[in-house]
Scaffold this motif. Structure first.
Motif, PDB file in Angstrom:
ATOM      1  N   UNK A 262      12.779  15.160   9.627  1.00 55.80           N
ATOM      2  CA  UNK A 262      12.094  14.864  10.883  1.00 55.80           C
ATOM      3  C   UNK A 262      11.246  13.603  10.764  1.00 55.80           C
ATOM      4  N   UNK A 263      10.474  13.509   9.692  1.00 56.91           N
ATOM      5  CA  UNK A 263       9.568  12.372   9.522  1.00 56.91           C
ATOM      6  C   UNK A 263      10.325  11.056   9.399  1.00 56.91           C
ATOM      7  N   UNK A 264      11.413  11.047   8.647  1.00 58.13           N
ATOM      8  CA  UNK A 264      12.160   9.802   8.462  1.00 58.13           C
ATOM      9  C   UNK A 264      12.831   9.361   9.759  1.00 58.13           C
ATOM     10  N   UNK A 265      13.372  10.325  10.519  1.00 58.85           N
ATOM     11  CA  UNK A 265      14.006   9.983  11.799  1.00 58.85           C
ATOM     12  C   UNK A 265      12.966   9.509  12.805  1.00 58.85           C
ATOM     13  N   UNK A 266      11.807  10.163  12.816  1.00 56.74           N
ATOM     14  CA  UNK A 266      10.731   9.757  13.722  1.00 56.74           C
ATOM     15  C   UNK A 266      10.224   8.365  13.370  1.00 56.74           C
ATOM     16  N   UNK A 267      10.113   8.074  12.080  1.00 51.38           N
ATOM     17  CA  UNK A 267       9.660   6.754  11.648  1.00 51.38           C
ATOM     18  C   UNK A 267      10.651   5.676  12.082  1.00 51.38           C
ATOM     19  N   UNK A 268      11.935   5.990  11.993  1.00 50.64           N
ATOM     20  CA  UNK A 268      12.948   5.032  12.424  1.00 50.64           C
ATOM     21  C   UNK A 268      12.868   4.798  13.932  1.00 50.64           C
ATOM     22  N   UNK A 269      12.618   5.875  14.676  1.00 54.75           N
ATOM     23  CA  UNK A 269      12.573   5.767  16.128  1.00 54.75           C
ATOM     24  C   UNK A 269      11.344   5.026  16.626  1.00 54.75           C
TER      25      UNK A 269
END
Length: 245
Positions: free
Chosen positions: A42-49
């Motif tokens: 979740x954190x990595x995808x949110x950071x990318x977004x």
């Protein structure tokens, strides 16, 4: 401690949190939960977004040697909490960070504008931990932690009630919806930061007010048909070990 004293402590905590929020141009989010609930995914995808900085505490501890050796019983490093906090102090003051860790009670309360506790069904969690190769003892310890909602209680005891929210993280759909919710909240925070005092806890700018079952993160992050829509769905599935194609 009496009710009035607790209210006073809460107002003080909220005031301090708001003061530090006012000094930051971007908010900080803590994503916590039992191992296997999807924190790093979740954190990595949110950071990318959002183009925020993703800080995985487990990786940081290993890279910077912020530990006191290896714990054979729990099969992990013994984190040195003071060293971790010293390492992150300046970065957290800047804002724009997504911190990912399976604990939350040692971080300074003033660091975070939102604390997210991910929760996963026991059967789903068992499968995820088994695929990681965890020993039965380690799996059992983590399952008990999830059953008794240890991380949620820890978060509620460590941070103002109004900034702590629990989100389901059983499936890819849950995770994509969580990313949409968090992306929406981050956007709103930057355009209209939560107000002071008690309103800070009940504000419509709080994360809970943005939880919508039908909210799609793809519509917020990528336009329909964007090539990244499919690739990011696959990346999330690979991270959880449930993509079979």
């Amino acid at each position: 401690m009496g009710a009035e004293e607790r209210k006073g402590d809460m107002r003080k905590a909220v005031s301090m949190a708001q003061r530090d929020s006012d000094m930051r141009k971007k908010p900080n989010i803590l994503i916590t939960g039992t191992p296997g609930t999807g924190k790093t995914t979740t954190a990595s995808a949110l950071a990318e977004a959002t183009q925020f900085r993703h800080i995985n505490i487990g990786d940081l501890v290993k890279e910077k040697n912020l530990h006191d050796g290896w714990d054979d019983q729990f099969d992990c490093y013994i984190i040195n909490e003071d060293l971790v906090c010293d390492e992150l102090e300046d970065i957290m003051e800047e804002g724009g960070n997504i911190v990912d860790y399976h604990g939350c009670d040692f971080f300074p309360e003033r660091w975070f504008d939102q604390v997210v506790v991910l929760q996963t069904d026991n059967s789903v969690l068992y499968d995820r931990l088994s695929k990681r190769g965890y020993s039965e003892t380690k799996i059992s310890n983590n399952m008990e932690c999830e059953i008794f909602q240890v991380l949620l209680e820890e978060a509620k005891e460590s941070y103002p009630e109004g900034i702590v929210v629990a989100l389901r993280s059983d499936s890819i759909d849950d995770i994509t919806n969580n990313i949409a919710t968090l992306t929406h909240w981050l956007t709103t925070w930057q355009t209209a930061p939560p107000p002071l005092g008690h309103e800070f806890l009940t504000s419509k700018a709080s994360l809970a007010s943005f939880i919508k079952p039908d909210l799609e993160w793809r519509d917020l992050v990528f336009p329909p048909g964007h090539e990244s829509e499919t690739s990011n769905q696959k990346s999330l599935a690979f991270s959880l070990g449930i993509y079979s194609n």
